[in-house]
Scaffold this motif. Structure first.
Motif, PDB file in Angstrom:
ATOM      1  N   ALA A 263       0.839  -1.210   0.000  1.00  0.00           N
ATOM      2  CA  ALA A 263       0.000   0.000   0.000  1.00  0.00           C
ATOM      3  C   ALA A 263       0.869   1.253   0.000  1.00  0.00           C
ATOM      4  N   GLU A 264       1.941   1.243   0.795  1.00  0.00           N
ATOM      5  CA  GLU A 264       2.850   2.391   0.823  1.00  0.00           C
ATOM      6  C   GLU A 264       3.589   2.559  -0.502  1.00  0.00           C
ATOM      7  N   ARG A 265       3.898   1.428  -1.144  1.00  0.00           N
ATOM      8  CA  ARG A 265       4.618   1.492  -2.422  1.00  0.00           C
ATOM      9  C   ARG A 265       3.720   2.092  -3.510  1.00  0.00           C
ATOM     10  N   ARG A 266       2.425   1.779  -3.460  1.00  0.00           N
ATOM     11  CA  ARG A 266       1.510   2.368  -4.441  1.00  0.00           C
ATOM     12  C   ARG A 266       1.391   3.878  -4.220  1.00  0.00           C
ATOM     13  N   ARG A 267       1.408   4.300  -2.955  1.00  0.00           N
ATOM     14  CA  ARG A 267       1.331   5.736  -2.663  1.00  0.00           C
ATOM     15  C   ARG A 267       2.618   6.468  -3.060  1.00  0.00           C
ATOM     16  N   SER A 268       3.764   5.809  -2.817  1.00  0.00           N
ATOM     17  CA  SER A 268       5.057   6.478  -3.058  1.00  0.00           C
ATOM     18  C   SER A 268       5.992   5.509  -3.777  1.00  0.00           C
ATOM     19  N   PRO A 269       5.780   5.305  -5.076  1.00  0.00           N
ATOM     20  CA  PRO A 269       6.557   4.285  -5.810  1.00  0.00           C
ATOM     21  C   PRO A 269       8.050   4.572  -5.898  1.00  0.00           C
ATOM     22  N   HIS A 270       8.474   5.821  -5.680  1.00  0.00           N
ATOM     23  CA  HIS A 270       9.882   6.161  -5.846  1.00  0.00           C
ATOM     24  C   HIS A 270      10.666   6.114  -4.530  1.00  0.00           C
ATOM     25  N   LYS A 271       9.991   5.810  -3.444  1.00  0.00           N
ATOM     26  CA  LYS A 271      10.685   5.777  -2.160  1.00  0.00           C
ATOM     27  C   LYS A 271      11.451   4.467  -1.975  1.00  0.00           C
ATOM     28  N   SER A 272      12.497   4.535  -1.135  1.00  0.00           N
ATOM     29  CA  SER A 272      13.295   3.347  -0.825  1.00  0.00           C
ATOM     30  C   SER A 272      12.520   2.427   0.109  1.00  0.00           C
ATOM     31  N   GLU A 273      13.011   1.195   0.244  1.00  0.00           N
ATOM     32  CA  GLU A 273      12.352   0.229   1.120  1.00  0.00           C
ATOM     33  C   GLU A 273      12.352   0.736   2.559  1.00  0.00           C
ATOM     34  N   MET A 274      13.457   1.346   2.984  1.00  0.00           N
ATOM     35  CA  MET A 274      13.531   1.898   4.332  1.00  0.00           C
ATOM     36  C   MET A 274      12.443   2.950   4.554  1.00  0.00           C
ATOM     37  N   GLU A 275      12.271   3.847   3.579  1.00  0.00           N
ATOM     38  CA  GLU A 275      11.260   4.904   3.697  1.00  0.00           C
ATOM     39  C   GLU A 275       9.853   4.322   3.724  1.00  0.00           C
ATOM     40  N   LEU A 276       9.630   3.265   2.938  1.00  0.00           N
ATOM     41  CA  LEU A 276       8.313   2.639   2.924  1.00  0.00           C
ATOM     42  C   LEU A 276       7.967   2.044   4.285  1.00  0.00           C
ATOM     43  N   TYR A 277       8.935   1.372   4.893  1.00  0.00           N
ATOM     44  CA  TYR A 277       8.693   0.788   6.216  1.00  0.00           C
ATOM     45  C   TYR A 277       8.451   1.870   7.259  1.00  0.00           C
ATOM     46  N   ARG A 278       9.245   2.936   7.201  1.00  0.00           N
ATOM     47  CA  ARG A 278       9.049   4.025   8.169  1.00  0.00           C
ATOM     48  C   ARG A 278       7.682   4.683   8.002  1.00  0.00           C
ATOM     49  N   ASP A 279       7.249   4.861   6.750  1.00  0.00           N
ATOM     50  CA  ASP A 279       5.926   5.451   6.505  1.00  0.00           C
ATOM     51  C   ASP A 279       4.819   4.538   7.019  1.00  0.00           C
ATOM     52  N   ALA A 280       4.964   3.229   6.788  1.00  0.00           N
ATOM     53  CA  ALA A 280       3.951   2.279   7.260  1.00  0.00           C
ATOM     54  C   ALA A 280       3.859   2.301   8.778  1.00  0.00           C
ATOM     55  N   ILE A 281       5.021   2.345   9.458  1.00  0.00           N
ATOM     56  CA  ILE A 281       5.046   2.402  10.922  1.00  0.00           C
ATOM     57  C   ILE A 281       4.401   3.693  11.421  1.00  0.00           C
ATOM     58  N   ALA A 282       4.761   4.813  10.791  1.00  0.00           N
ATOM     59  CA  ALA A 282       4.199   6.105  11.213  1.00  0.00           C
ATOM     60  C   ALA A 282       2.690   6.129  11.030  1.00  0.00           C
ATOM     61  N   ARG A 283       2.205   5.551   9.934  1.00  0.00           N
ATOM     62  CA  ARG A 283       0.767   5.541   9.661  1.00  0.00           C
ATOM     63  C   ARG A 283       0.028   4.689  10.696  1.00  0.00           C
ATOM     64  N   LEU A 284       0.563   3.503  11.004  1.00  0.00           N
ATOM     65  CA  LEU A 284      -0.087   2.635  11.989  1.00  0.00           C
ATOM     66  C   LEU A 284      -0.087   3.278  13.374  1.00  0.00           C
ATOM     67  N   GLU A 285       1.035   3.860  13.769  1.00  0.00           N
ATOM     68  CA  GLU A 285       1.108   4.494  15.092  1.00  0.00           C
ATOM     69  C   GLU A 285       0.162   5.693  15.179  1.00  0.00           C
ATOM     70  N   ARG A 286       0.052   6.447  14.073  1.00  0.00           N
ATOM     71  CA  ARG A 286      -0.851   7.579  14.039  1.00  0.00           C
ATOM     72  C   ARG A 286      -2.310   7.130  14.145  1.00  0.00           C
ATOM     73  N   ASP A 287      -2.655   6.077  13.393  1.00  0.00           N
ATOM     74  CA  ASP A 287      -4.027   5.557  13.420  1.00  0.00           C
ATOM     75  C   ASP A 287      -4.416   5.013  14.796  1.00  0.00           C
ATOM     76  N   ARG A 288      -3.388   4.510  15.536  1.00  0.00           N
ATOM     77  CA  ARG A 288      -3.662   3.956  16.853  1.00  0.00           C
ATOM     78  C   ARG A 288      -3.485   5.001  17.967  1.00  0.00           C
ATOM     79  N   GLY A 289      -3.225   6.222  17.562  1.00  0.00           N
ATOM     80  CA  GLY A 289      -3.119   7.296  18.534  1.00  0.00           C
ATOM     81  C   GLY A 289      -1.873   7.277  19.373  1.00  0.00           C
ATOM     82  N   ARG A 290      -0.754   6.685  18.844  1.00  0.00           N
ATOM     83  CA  ARG A 290       0.482   6.618  19.619  1.00  0.00           C
ATOM     84  C   ARG A 290       1.343   7.864  19.340  1.00  0.00           C
TER      85      ARG A 290
END
Length: 290
Positions: A263-290
């Motif tokens: 899902a992150e790769r579809r949103r940001s196809p030019h980002k590195s794997e590291m950036e994709l993982y960081r974005d996924a973590i940030a999104r999940l933590e944000r959605d869970r109110g952390r």
């Protein structure tokens, strides 16, 4: 009575002949030492050194930064332009900061004195206010290789003290300090100067520095190099760390991890794997109110 005397005399002659024969055989065929036949696979020979080295390595090599530096071992050429003992200490400290980020390697170069030290080659002193002085015996200072070996040991006292690593007795502390040299990449420098035969040294009739035996020093050097090359104790990469964090957030559900990264790769196809993982973590933590 004469028979008893003659019997004792013959037994004595036989014993003396046997002792002479054994002495001759041993002299012509000296026994092999543990050092000559040592290999790092025989780590059971020095189990305590092995566990102590692993203990220090797990503290010292804690980040990828430790393995990024292309030169782990200092060599004699690294001291080609040093003319004073404090310059040698500066080279040692700078190198330790690069390869042992887990240690609290000091930034400050301490005061270094060349002076007479009865019954010692070097000394590490720390006063009540935290000021450190390293002393080198004037008897050994003219031998450059010996001086570098002494300073390598004393700098490791400085590193371990600053890192809060202290053991229960003087002897154990000294042995850990010797081992610390190999963990910090000072092994070749120490081995080049710790032991000098009279024929190698014009300044004094030979010396043997340190608290370990020759075989123990060889084991420490080779075992650390084996650990370094195998990367058995290498820390996880930054990418491994973020992957582990995402798995934790998704309760180890691998398919959920893959879906989030896609899902992150579809949103940001030019980002590195590291950036994709960081974005996924940030999104999940944000959605869970952390």
């Amino acid at each position: 009575m004469n028979i008893v005397i003659w019997s004792a005399f013959i037994i004595l002659i036989l014993v003396l002949l046997y002792v002479w024969y054994r002495h001759r055989v041993v002299k012509r065929n000296p026994p092999q030492t543990a050092l000559a036949s040592f290999s790092t696979s025989q780590s059971s020979v020095f189990p305590s050194l092995q566990s102590q080295l692993r203990e220090l390595v797990k503290i010292a090599w804690t980040t990828e930064q430790s393995f990024r530096h292309p030169q782990f071992l200092l060599n004699l050429g690294d001291f080609a332009h040093t003319t004073a003992p404090d310059q040698v200490v500066e080279v040692l400290i700078r190198h330790a900061k690069r390869v042992t980020p887990g240690f609290q390697v000091p930034y400050m170069v301490p005061r270094v004195l060349v002076t007479s030290i009865p019954f010692a080659a070097g000394m590490f002193e720390e006063d009540e206010e935290g000021w450190v002085t390293i002393k080198v015996s004037s008897d050994l200072f003219q031998d450059k290789l010996a001086a570098q070996a002494i300073l390598a040991h004393e700098v490791c006292h400085y590193i371990l003290s600053n890192s809060g690593i202290r053991k229960s007795s003087f002897e154990i502390n000294e042995r850990y300090t010797d081992l610390c040299m190999f963990v910090c990449g000072f092994g070749e420098i120490f081995l080049a100067g710790y032991k000098r035969q009279p024929a190698q040294n014009d300044y004094r009739p030979g010396h043997h520095l340190g608290y370990l035996t020759d075989a123990e020093y060889q084991f420490a050097h080779q075992y650390v190099m084996q650990l370094r090359q195998s990367k058995e104790l290498a820390p996880p990469s930054e990418l491994d760390i973020v992957k582990k964090r995402l798995r934790q957030l998704l309760y180890s559900d691998e398919s959920a991890c893959e879906r989030n990264i896609e899902a992150e790769r579809r949103r940001s196809p030019h980002k590195s794997e590291m950036e994709l993982y960081r974005d996924a973590i940030a999104r999940l933590e944000r959605d869970r109110g952390r």
